[in-house]
Design a protein around this motif. Sequence first.
Motif, PDB file in Angstrom:
ATOM      1  N   SER A 142     -47.060  31.300  -7.801  1.00 38.00           N
ATOM      2  CA  SER A 142     -47.011  29.942  -8.789  1.00 38.00           C
ATOM      3  C   SER A 142     -47.534  30.513 -10.135  1.00 38.00           C
ATOM      4  N   HIS A 169     -57.095  25.789  -3.317  1.00 41.13           N
ATOM      5  CA  HIS A 169     -55.831  25.169  -3.984  1.00 41.13           C
ATOM      6  C   HIS A 169     -54.512  26.206  -3.137  1.00 41.13           C
ATOM      7  N   HIS A 213     -51.310  32.281  -9.116  1.00 42.11           N
ATOM      8  CA  HIS A 213     -51.330  33.189  -8.074  1.00 42.11           C
ATOM      9  C   HIS A 213     -50.192  33.587  -7.400  1.00 42.11           C
ATOM     10  N   HIS A 239     -51.474  24.888  -1.006  1.00 34.85           N
ATOM     11  CA  HIS A 239     -50.056  24.981  -1.329  1.00 34.85           C
ATOM     12  C   HIS A 239     -49.229  25.447   0.177  1.00 34.85           C
ATOM     13  N   ASP A 264     -47.687  22.038  -8.177  1.00 34.97           N
ATOM     14  CA  ASP A 264     -48.995  21.343  -7.888  1.00 34.97           C
ATOM     15  C   ASP A 264     -48.673  19.991  -7.579  1.00 34.97           C
TER      16      ASP A 264
HETATM   17 ZN    ZN Z   1     -50.629  25.960  -7.599  1.00 34.15          ZN
END
Ligand code: ZN
Length: 338
Positions: free
Chosen positions: A141, A111, A144, A115, A307
Motif C-alpha cells: 500500500s 494494520h 507499507h 489487511h 484501507d
Molecule cells: Zn493500509
Amino acid sequence: MLILGIETSCDDTAAAVVEDGYRVLSSVVSSQDSVHARYGGVVPELASRRHIEEIIPVVAEALKRAGLELKDIEGISVTQGPGLVGSILVGLSFAKSVSYVRGLPLTGVNHIEAHAHAAFLREGEAFREAPEFPFVALIVSGGHTTLLLLEDYTRYRVLGQTIDDAAGEAFDKVAKLLGLGYPGGAVIDRLAKEGNPLYVEFTRPYMAKGNLDFSFSGIKTAVRNFVGGFKEATPEDSIKDLAASFQEAVVDVLVNKALRALRASGASDLVAAGGVACNSRLRTKLQEAAQKEGVRLFIPPPYFCSDNGAMVAALGFHRLRKGMVASLDLNARPTSDF
Ligand code: ZN
Ligand code: KG4
C-alpha cells in the motif's frame, strides 16, 4: 459476535460492522483524497483534524447501514498501528471512550495484519473458499510493503519488508513527477494499459538470492533521471510508456518475492491486499504465476484491498475470542505485541 471495526491509521476514516470475523454487515469509508490532493501527499495534521470531524458520522453510518444500534455491538476493534500517530490517536481515543461508556471489550490490531484478514471477508455469498493457515500475505500500500506469514488467526511473522519507500508511495511519487496528480497509483495503472512496458528496462532492485526485503526508491530516482533527459515537458506517449515500464518493474519484483516467500515458508496459499493490490497488472501477473506454480491465490475486491474498517473488525473478532482485550489505561498501549 458483532464487532465494530474502526480504522484511522492514515487518511481514510473507516468503520464497519462484521459478524463472526467474516460476514460484512456494513463498511463505510470516508476518503480524504480531496483534502490532500493539492499537496501531492498526505499532510498528517490535516488528516487527524479531518478524522476528528468524520469519526462520529462514519461510525453512525456504519451502524445504520447494518440496521443496528450501538447497544447491539458486542466488541470493538481498532487499528493501533503502524500509521500516522495523530490519525491513530483519533480512532483509538474514540474506540476507548465508546468501550468505556458501553462496557464493551476492546482490542487494538496491527494494520498490516488486518489487511491480510480482508481475504476472509464475505458479503452475502453462500460459500467462497478462504485461505488456509499457514499462508503468505503480500501487503502493498501507500505506507507499507510487507510479506507476512500468517500462522493462525492471531499469529504472524514478518518475512520481508521495504527498506525505503513503500510500493504505493513509489507509484504516488512517480505519478507526481510525471504530473499525474495524487493519489497516482490508479492513474499509472490506467495509462500503463496503453504504454509499452519494454520502453525502459528499469533495474529490478534487491533481487539477490533469498532476499525477501524490498527497495523502491532506486526505481523512482531512475524515472526522475529519465524524465530529466527531456528538454521540455515529457511527451504524452513517453508518459504512458514510462508508466508501463515503471509499473512492470515494481510488479515483477512483487510477484517474484511473493513466490519466493511461498517457497521459503512451504505455504501454498497466497493473499495479496493493500491499495496497490488494486493494480490490474499486479492482479494479472499474480494470477498467472499462481496458476503456473499451483498456488491458491486470494485477492479481495478493490474496496477491501484499500484501507477499511471491515478488515479491522475481522481480525478483532479472533483477538477478542482469545481474550486479547486492551487496557483502557490512558498511559498503557492497548496490547503488548507491537
Ligand atoms: Zn493500509
Ligand atoms: O491501502 P491504502 O488504501 O492505504 C494505505 O494504507 O496506504 O493504499 C493506498 C495506495 C496509494 O499509494 C495508491 O496510489 C495505491 O494504493 N493504489 C494503487 C492503485 N490503486 C491504489 N497503486 C497501483 N495501482 C492501482 N490501481
